[in-house]
Design a protein around this motif. Structure first.
Motif, short mmCIF file in Angstrom:
data_model
loop_
_atom_site.label_atom_id
_atom_site.label_comp_id
_atom_site.label_asym_id
_atom_site.label_seq_id
_atom_site.Cartn_x
_atom_site.Cartn_y
_atom_site.Cartn_z
N ASP A 466 2.26 0.82 -7.38
CA ASP A 466 1.19 1.69 -7.87
C ASP A 466 0.73 2.66 -6.78
O ASP A 466 0.38 3.81 -7.07
N GLY A 467 0.77 2.23 -5.52
CA GLY A 467 0.36 3.11 -4.42
C GLY A 467 1.31 4.29 -4.30
O GLY A 467 0.88 5.45 -4.25
N ASN A 493 -0.12 -3.66 -8.72
CA ASN A 493 -0.88 -4.80 -8.21
C ASN A 493 -2.23 -4.34 -7.66
O ASN A 493 -2.80 -4.96 -6.76
N GLY A 495 -3.17 -1.88 -5.70
CA GLY A 495 -3.30 -1.54 -4.28
C GLY A 495 -2.06 -1.85 -3.49
O GLY A 495 -0.95 -1.86 -4.01
MG LIG Z 1 0.77 -1.87 -5.07
#
Ligand SMILES: [Mg+2]
Ligand SMILES: Cc1ncc(C[n+]2csc(CCOP(=O)(O)OP(=O)(O)O)c2C)c(N)n1
Length: 614
Positions: A466-467, A493, A495
């Motif tokens: 996701d980052g 997750n 972050g």
């Molecule tokens: Mg992540």
């Protein structure tokens, strides 16, 4: 003479460059990606719009991404082809610097054509000009110098031919290659000039396979005679040189186990009796155990990064190194015996030169096989995990199965590259594409595009955290608009699982590693909806079985699909590599006492490897 603008001459020249290796010729530039602004629209923009040459133009959504796409294209082409990138001046240009650094670090050819401020300077300061009070000769494009293997600024049309030839020489030289920057002032791009016809001749750049020096091969044969526990470390150079078949012959002839770096993964396919898998900080316990015991390390096409050497803690103090590398700079590392040359040719030489050597003892090979069996069982267990949120290792296992023989996995940053290096079972070279020289968040989707453009017959599976997704999701639109099919597995997750874990281990208390509200509560963010809003088909499996189905559906479909899965940021379900990575721990302050002690203990295991090889 042909009268063209500088930009028109650049386009015509690029379209007529070819590379050749082993008798196979291919177009060196598969296309030109670009984003236009006032610094290139009238020059390269006009030239591309009116060109009848075979140099397809692709619109990217971000200049950094464009360079990642070009680097991935080059990697998937074993450095025999790449893309050119054109930008405006100022921010468009400097957006490419991160991509340039990544390409140069990974030794991948990319041609960057940033626009530049007027050569005549009359209108200055122009929009987006950096005014340096010490010199009008400085522009933001000077920032490309340290990240380029060749850099030039074309202030007059007459300078162009020699600059283009120098650029091509560097791009196609396997020892020199990396980012090449030709800064093109906006007025010069549009300026007409009479060019000699020969500049636009079809030109073939022969990519050499230099042979290691005879005397060095002889020294290598002497060195190996005393070796009982040799280990091959196969790096990216093995794959770029297409030396994997020769590597197999060499390893089998003398019974030498093969460990792989991130760029070298897949050099020997999973299941081969001598394939020990990944080495180093993200390695397998099998490869790492052999690395600790090895009396001779045979490095093939490796830069010996800190991940490979476990920050120089993985090899025995008295280990010797024999380094076959196209670049003398790399061959000289760890006081190695230097075999400077092409990996495939050099390995063939070694097969012959080692002829008087008995090879490795049977008990050593048996031990290697036993260590591999143990690791394999650990991977089986990690791949078989179930649960909600999904275990990351099970996600990787499902993608590994879906990619099968012909697919390719693309990843770059976060906790997944380490897990992939450990767990992924490669079917061969080209099946594994993890950018871990720069480990640049945002490479994933942009890189996936480059792989698919270079190898349209392969199914491309992009694994993105996701980052990384939040740093560069925009190339999904490029994939959709260009009709380039990607299967993107977005692993959310909330972050940074990787840096969160690291942060905790060094006493930084996971500061800034979780995407949560300032008060600690969850955020109303929906990345799956975000992907849908960019035009992708989106699937949201919640179990491993559903993920497998989603992967099959995406694989058999024709468009770009984003498979959104949730994982637990605190879980670490891949088996340990039992190797160290050097990241400092604060010497005073906070509660890092025990961590600092452990760090100092590990530091004592770090070796310079100064023993001469012979
Ligand atoms: Mg992540
Ligand atoms: C451009 C860039 N900025 C910062 C970093 C440092 N960094 C490495 S991994 C990481 C977090 C990645 O988060 P995500 O993509 O969600 O992966 P996860 O660790 O959660 O698996 C960061 C900030 C980096 N590698 N690249």
């Amino acid at each position: 003479m042909t009268r063209l603008t500088v930009a028109q001459a650049v386009v015509r020249f690029l379209a007529r460059q070819w590379s050749e290796r082993d008798g196979v010729e291919r177009r060196f530039f598969g296309g030109c990606s670009g984003i236009f602004g006032h610094g290139n629209v009238a020059g390269l923009g006009q030239a591309l719009a009116t060109s009848t040459e075979d140099l397809p133009y692709h619109l990217s959504r971000n200049e950094q991404a464009m360079v990642h796409t070009a680097a991935a294209y080059a990697r998937a082409s074993n450095r025999l082809a790449t893309l050119a990138c054109t930008t405006s001046i100022g921010p468009g240009a400097t957006n490419m610097i991160t991509g340039a650094a990544g390409a140069t670090i990974n030794r991948l050819p990319v041609l960057l054509l940033p626009g530049d401020i007027f050569s005549t300077r009359v209108a200055g300061p122009v929009l987006q000009e950096l005014e340096d009070q010490r010199s009008y000769d400085i522009s933001v494009n000077d920032c490309f110098k340290p990240v380029s293997r060749y850099w030039d600024r074309i202030n007059r049309p007459e300078q162009l031919p020699s600059a283009l030839l120098a650029a091509m020489r560097v791009l196609t030289d396997p020892a020199e290659t990396g980012a090449v920057t030709l800064a093109l002032p906006q007025d010069v791009q549009a300026e007409a000039h009479d060019w000699p016809e020969e500049l636009f001749a079809r030109r073939v750049w022969h990519v050499p396979r230099p042979l290691p020096e005879r005397a060095a091969v002889f020294r290598a044969a002497q060195l190996v005679k005393s070796a009982v526990r040799p280990l091959i470390v196969a790096g990216g150079g093995t794959i770029y040189s297409e030396a994997t078949e020769q590597l197999r012959i060499f390893a089998e002839t003398y019974g030498i186990p093969v460990a792989e770096t991130q760029a070298g993964k897949g050099a020997l396919p999973y299941g081969h009796p001598l394939a020990m898998g990944a080495i180093g900080a993200t390695g397998t316990t099998a490869a790492n155990a052999l690395a600790r015991e090895a009396d001779l390390i045979i490095g093939v096409g490796t830069r010996y990064s800190d991940f490979t050497t476990a920050s120089r803690s993985i090899f025995a103090p008295d280990a010797r190194f024999l380094n076959l590398n196209i670049t003398a700079f790399d061959a000289a590392k760890l006081s190695g015996l230097q075999l400077v040359g092409d990996a495939r040719e050099g390995l063939a030489d070694l097969v012959e030169a080692f002829a008087g050597w008995r090879g490795t003892p049977a008990d050593y090979r048996a031990r290697a096989a036993e260590l591999t069996r143990e690791w394999d069982a650990a991977v089986d267990r990690a791949y078989a995990l179930e649960g909600s949120p999904l275990p990351q290792s099970a996600v990787i296992g499902a993608v590994n199965a879906a990619a099968a023989e012909d697919g390719v996995v693309v990843c770059a940053a976060g906790s997944m590259p380490g897990d992939l290096h450990k767990l992924w079972r490669p079917s061969g070279p080209g099946n594994y594409h993890v950018e871990y020289g720069y480990s640049c968040m945002g490479y994933e989707i942009a890189g996936g595009l480059g792989v698919k453009l270079a190898a349209p017959e392969r199914e491309v599976f992009v694994l993105v955290g996701d980052g990384s997704y939040l740093m560069m999701a925009q190339e999904l639109i490029t994939a959709i608009s260009e009709g380039i099919k990607l299967v993107v597995v977005l692993v959310d997750n909330s972050g940074f699982a990787s840096i969160g874990r690291l942060s905790e281990s060094v006493g930084a208390q996971r500061l800034g590693t979780s995407y949560r509200h300032r008060d600690g509560g969850p955020l109303p963010v929906d990345l799956a909806a975000n992907a849908a809003s960019l035009g992708a088909s989106v699937l949201r499996p919640e179990s491993v079985a559903d993920l497998r189905k989603a992967l099959e559906e995406a694989r058999s479909g024709t468009g770009t699909t984003v498979i959104y899965v949730r994982t637990d940021p605190m879980a670490d379900d891949a088996p340990s590599s039992e190797a160290w990575w050097d990241v400092p721990v604060a010497e005073v302050g906070g509660t890092t006492g025990a961590a600092r002690e452990a760090y100092e203990e590990n530091k004592r295991s770090q070796l310079l490897h100064l023993t001469p090889p012979d």
